[in-house]
Design a protein around this motif. Structure first.
Motif, PDB file in Angstrom:
ATOM      1  N   MET A 180      78.102  43.745  82.176  1.00  0.00           N
ATOM      2  CA  MET A 180      79.291  44.328  82.781  1.00  0.00           C
ATOM      3  C   MET A 180      79.649  45.634  82.089  1.00  0.00           C
ATOM      4  N   ASN A 181      80.269  46.537  82.862  1.00  0.00           N
ATOM      5  CA  ASN A 181      80.882  47.763  82.361  1.00  0.00           C
ATOM      6  C   ASN A 181      82.382  47.512  82.305  1.00  0.00           C
ATOM      7  N   VAL A 182      83.001  47.696  81.128  1.00  0.00           N
ATOM      8  CA  VAL A 182      84.386  47.276  80.947  1.00  0.00           C
ATOM      9  C   VAL A 182      85.110  48.260  80.027  1.00  0.00           C
ATOM     10  N   HIS A 183      86.419  48.352  80.191  1.00  0.00           N
ATOM     11  CA  HIS A 183      87.235  49.171  79.294  1.00  0.00           C
ATOM     12  C   HIS A 183      87.637  48.362  78.061  1.00  0.00           C
ATOM     13  N   TYR A 184      87.352  48.937  76.893  1.00  0.00           N
ATOM     14  CA  TYR A 184      87.770  48.328  75.630  1.00  0.00           C
ATOM     15  C   TYR A 184      87.547  49.358  74.530  1.00  0.00           C
ATOM     16  N   TYR A 185      88.605  49.703  73.824  1.00  0.00           N
ATOM     17  CA  TYR A 185      88.511  50.674  72.747  1.00  0.00           C
ATOM     18  C   TYR A 185      89.740  50.519  71.865  1.00  0.00           C
ATOM     19  N   TYR A 186      89.839  51.302  70.809  1.00  0.00           N
ATOM     20  CA  TYR A 186      90.879  51.041  69.824  1.00  0.00           C
ATOM     21  C   TYR A 186      92.272  51.013  70.446  1.00  0.00           C
ATOM     22  N   ILE A 187      92.586  51.973  71.309  1.00  0.00           N
ATOM     23  CA  ILE A 187      93.948  52.035  71.829  1.00  0.00           C
ATOM     24  C   ILE A 187      94.213  50.991  72.913  1.00  0.00           C
ATOM     25  N   TYR A 188      93.158  50.347  73.442  1.00  0.00           N
ATOM     26  CA  TYR A 188      93.308  49.387  74.550  1.00  0.00           C
ATOM     27  C   TYR A 188      92.367  48.213  74.296  1.00  0.00           C
ATOM     28  N   GLN A 189      92.922  47.140  73.735  1.00  0.00           N
ATOM     29  CA  GLN A 189      92.114  46.008  73.294  1.00  0.00           C
ATOM     30  C   GLN A 189      92.315  44.768  74.158  1.00  0.00           C
ATOM     31  N   ARG A 190      92.986  44.934  75.268  1.00  0.00           N
ATOM     32  CA  ARG A 190      93.382  43.792  76.085  1.00  0.00           C
ATOM     33  C   ARG A 190      92.201  42.950  76.549  1.00  0.00           C
ATOM     34  N   ASN A 191      91.043  43.552  76.788  1.00  0.00           N
ATOM     35  CA  ASN A 191      89.954  42.854  77.471  1.00  0.00           C
ATOM     36  C   ASN A 191      89.026  42.076  76.539  1.00  0.00           C
ATOM     37  N   TRP A 192      89.464  41.839  75.310  1.00  0.00           N
ATOM     38  CA  TRP A 192      88.595  41.134  74.368  1.00  0.00           C
ATOM     39  C   TRP A 192      88.209  39.744  74.866  1.00  0.00           C
ATOM     40  N   ARG A 193      89.143  39.003  75.484  1.00  0.00           N
ATOM     41  CA  ARG A 193      88.803  37.663  75.985  1.00  0.00           C
ATOM     42  C   ARG A 193      87.684  37.741  77.024  1.00  0.00           C
ATOM     43  N   ALA A 194      87.698  38.775  77.849  1.00  0.00           N
ATOM     44  CA  ALA A 194      86.646  38.938  78.858  1.00  0.00           C
ATOM     45  C   ALA A 194      85.306  39.247  78.197  1.00  0.00           C
ATOM     46  N   PHE A 236      85.749  57.695  64.733  1.00  0.00           N
ATOM     47  CA  PHE A 236      86.493  56.471  64.416  1.00  0.00           C
ATOM     48  C   PHE A 236      86.373  55.452  65.545  1.00  0.00           C
ATOM     49  N   ASN A 237      86.606  55.903  66.776  1.00  0.00           N
ATOM     50  CA  ASN A 237      86.582  54.977  67.908  1.00  0.00           C
ATOM     51  C   ASN A 237      85.188  54.400  68.130  1.00  0.00           C
ATOM     52  N   ASP A 238      84.155  55.227  68.003  1.00  0.00           N
ATOM     53  CA  ASP A 238      82.781  54.727  68.144  1.00  0.00           C
ATOM     54  C   ASP A 238      82.500  53.633  67.122  1.00  0.00           C
ATOM     55  N   LEU A 239      82.828  53.906  65.869  1.00  0.00           N
ATOM     56  CA  LEU A 239      82.552  52.923  64.811  1.00  0.00           C
ATOM     57  C   LEU A 239      83.395  51.678  65.000  1.00  0.00           C
ATOM     58  N   TRP A 240      84.646  51.864  65.408  1.00  0.00           N
ATOM     59  CA  TRP A 240      85.517  50.704  65.638  1.00  0.00           C
ATOM     60  C   TRP A 240      84.934  49.802  66.731  1.00  0.00           C
ATOM     61  N   CYS A 241      84.498  50.406  67.833  1.00  0.00           N
ATOM     62  CA  CYS A 241      83.926  49.614  68.925  1.00  0.00           C
ATOM     63  C   CYS A 241      82.627  48.928  68.502  1.00  0.00           C
ATOM     64  N   LEU A 242      81.735  49.674  67.870  1.00  0.00           N
ATOM     65  CA  LEU A 242      80.413  49.137  67.526  1.00  0.00           C
ATOM     66  C   LEU A 242      80.458  48.180  66.349  1.00  0.00           C
ATOM     67  N   ARG A 243      81.611  48.078  65.717  1.00  0.00           N
ATOM     68  CA  ARG A 243      81.791  47.056  64.680  1.00  0.00           C
ATOM     69  C   ARG A 243      81.641  45.654  65.278  1.00  0.00           C
ATOM     70  N   HIS A 244      81.863  45.556  66.580  1.00  0.00           N
ATOM     71  CA  HIS A 244      81.775  44.267  67.279  1.00  0.00           C
ATOM     72  C   HIS A 244      80.351  44.076  67.811  1.00  0.00           C
ATOM     73  N   PRO A 245      79.616  43.097  67.311  1.00  0.00           N
ATOM     74  CA  PRO A 245      78.241  42.903  67.803  1.00  0.00           C
ATOM     75  C   PRO A 245      78.182  42.497  69.274  1.00  0.00           C
ATOM     76  N   GLU A 246      79.297  42.015  69.819  1.00  0.00           N
ATOM     77  CA  GLU A 246      79.329  41.647  71.237  1.00  0.00           C
ATOM     78  C   GLU A 246      79.244  42.867  72.144  1.00  0.00           C
ATOM     79  N   ILE A 247      79.487  44.049  71.595  1.00  0.00           N
ATOM     80  CA  ILE A 247      79.427  45.305  72.348  1.00  0.00           C
ATOM     81  C   ILE A 247      78.084  45.959  72.081  1.00  0.00           C
ATOM     82  N   HIS A 248      77.426  46.410  73.144  1.00  0.00           N
ATOM     83  CA  HIS A 248      76.057  46.902  73.005  1.00  0.00           C
ATOM     84  C   HIS A 248      75.903  48.400  73.166  1.00  0.00           C
ATOM     85  N   THR A 249      76.738  49.020  73.994  1.00  0.00           N
ATOM     86  CA  THR A 249      76.599  50.464  74.196  1.00  0.00           C
ATOM     87  C   THR A 249      77.916  51.065  74.649  1.00  0.00           C
ATOM     88  N   LEU A 250      78.137  52.328  74.258  1.00  0.00           N
ATOM     89  CA  LEU A 250      79.335  53.076  74.613  1.00  0.00           C
ATOM     90  C   LEU A 250      78.931  54.245  75.505  1.00  0.00           C
TER      91      LEU A 250
END
Length: 402
Positions: A180-194, A236-250
């Motif tokens: 899936m393509n989804v919105h998730y980044y430092y300022i908007y973290q709502r979609n973590w459950r998805a 900062f945002n790239d590293l913050w997102c990629l800190r999560h192994p569940e995320i594969h590409t930005l």
């Protein structure tokens, strides 16, 4: 470049992808004969730079103007087996039309197959139903997969977290979505459950527009940039997102070859993530707390505040609160104003009524709507202040999806 396994697709995906929203010649489809030669030359140089630095995932969509047609001229210049090509096609109540659109996109791209096909914009119950119903768009995509025209099938979404989970689970009846393509980044973290729901199914996770929708980080406010020091906000945002192994590409919606530079700089620092990111998070939280009384701009939005379809007048109260906190906490007024004034003009891509119409809703109605929120007494005043600070000229969507 670093790579991650893209879930059950088994593709080795670069952690930065080249998205196709910003380098094409305009937002309306046109024949190649009408494409500006200088724009096309820049697009060729941008793709060449992408491949040169190891970003072999090229992502586009049928709704991105003439992007597919231009890529259809450019991509054959590179070895097909070395590319990961993704396009996205919007769902349709008529699944035969969806099939015709996919085949037409393949023709525009001049490809026999795409590695990744996304059903573009499962943003609400209706669009998800078009995809996952018996004989719907997902079933058609599975047929095309059997014919070798599509390797892996996913979806893109601008929906709320519950709608995204609905789409993920709705696909299970057809063997499931691969990514899936989804919105998730430092300022908007709502979609973590998805994202966790997708991870349970070993789906690939592609983050949409983290530098643009993630706060216009290529043109940050002075305050936000200072708080991110010693990193650029994009790093900062790239590293913050990629800190999560569940995320594969930005996704990087590159407009020119130099747009890769800051992202490549972030990847060079990825082994320092645990050293660099937490102090910046702490500074950002402190600055937000000093102004808004909460650690994060979303803290007031998702507990006890109804979604737009259940709110008075159909207003997107959680998003108004979020945008106001971004502005007052981190001076992200330009970004917040653009998003605020998009409401009412973007349909299910960014739902909610025009914020000027919030004046028609009384404080008593608002207070009753948010009575389950710990911030119930403050919220009407905050909503009014947000509209006063950020309301203005209406903004239109550029594309048919993104």
């Amino acid at each position: 470049m670093q790579y991650r396994r893209f879930g059950r697709t088994e593709l080795q995906m670069p952690v930065i992808s080249t998205g196709g929203m910003r380098y094409q010649d305009g937002w309306k489809d046109k024949p190649l004969s009408e494409v500006d030669p200088e724009v096309h030359k820049n697009m060729e140089a941008t793709i060449a730079r992408s491949i040169e630095v190891g970003i072999n995932h090229i992502e586009t969509a049928r709704g991105y103007g003439c992007s597919e047609r231009q890529l259809g001229v450019i991509l054959p210049k590179f070895p097909r087996e070395e590319l990961i090509v993704q396009t996205k096609v919007g769902p349709n109540a008529d699944s035969d039309q969806f099939r015709a659109d996919v085949l037409d996109s393949l023709e525009r791209l001049q490809l026999d197959y795409v590695d990744l096909l996304g059903i573009h914009g499962l943003n609400n119950t209706e669009t998800t139903h078009w995809a996952v119903r018996e004989g719907g768009c997902l079933a058609v995509a599975k047929e095309l997969q059997k014919q070798g025209k599509v390797r892996h099938i996913g979806f893109s979404t601008h929906g709320g977290c519950d709608e995204i989970i609905e789409a993920i689970r709705g696909g299970d009846a057809h063997g499931g979505f691969d990514y899936m393509n989804v919105h998730y980044y430092y300022i908007y973290q709502r979609n973590w459950r998805a994202i966790q729901e997708a991870h349970q199914r070993d789906m690939g996770v592609f983050i949409i527009s983290p530098s643009d929708k993630g706060g216009k980080l290529y043109a940050p406010s002075d305050k936000f940039a200072a708080l991110c020091d010693p990193l650029h906000p994009i790093e900062f945002n790239d590293l913050w997102c990629l800190r999560h192994p569940e995320i594969h590409t930005l996704s990087l919606g590159a407009a020119k070859p130099s747009d890769y530079d800051l992202h490549l700089s972030a990847i060079e620092k990825i082994d320092q993530t645990d050293e660099l990111v937490p102090p910046i998070e702490a500074k950002l939280e402190a600055a937000m707390r000093d102004i808004a009384g909460v650690n994060h701009p979303e803290a007031m939005s998702w507990t006890g505040v109804p979604e737009h379809h259940d709110a008075p007048g159909g207003h997107n109260l959680p998003i108004i609160l979020w945008l106001y906190n971004l502005a007052r906490g981190w001076d992200m007024d330009e970004y917040a104003r653009g998003r605020m004034n998009l409401m009412g003009n973007a349909k299910h891509w960014f739902p909610g009524q025009k914020v000027a119409e919030l004046a028609d809703i009384s404080d008593a109605q608002l207070r009753e709507a948010v009575q389950a929120s710990p911030f119930a007494e403050q919220i009407p005043e905050l909503l009014r202040a947000g509209v006063e600070r950020l309301g203005g000229e209406e903004v239109k969507r550029q594309s048919a999806g993104g």
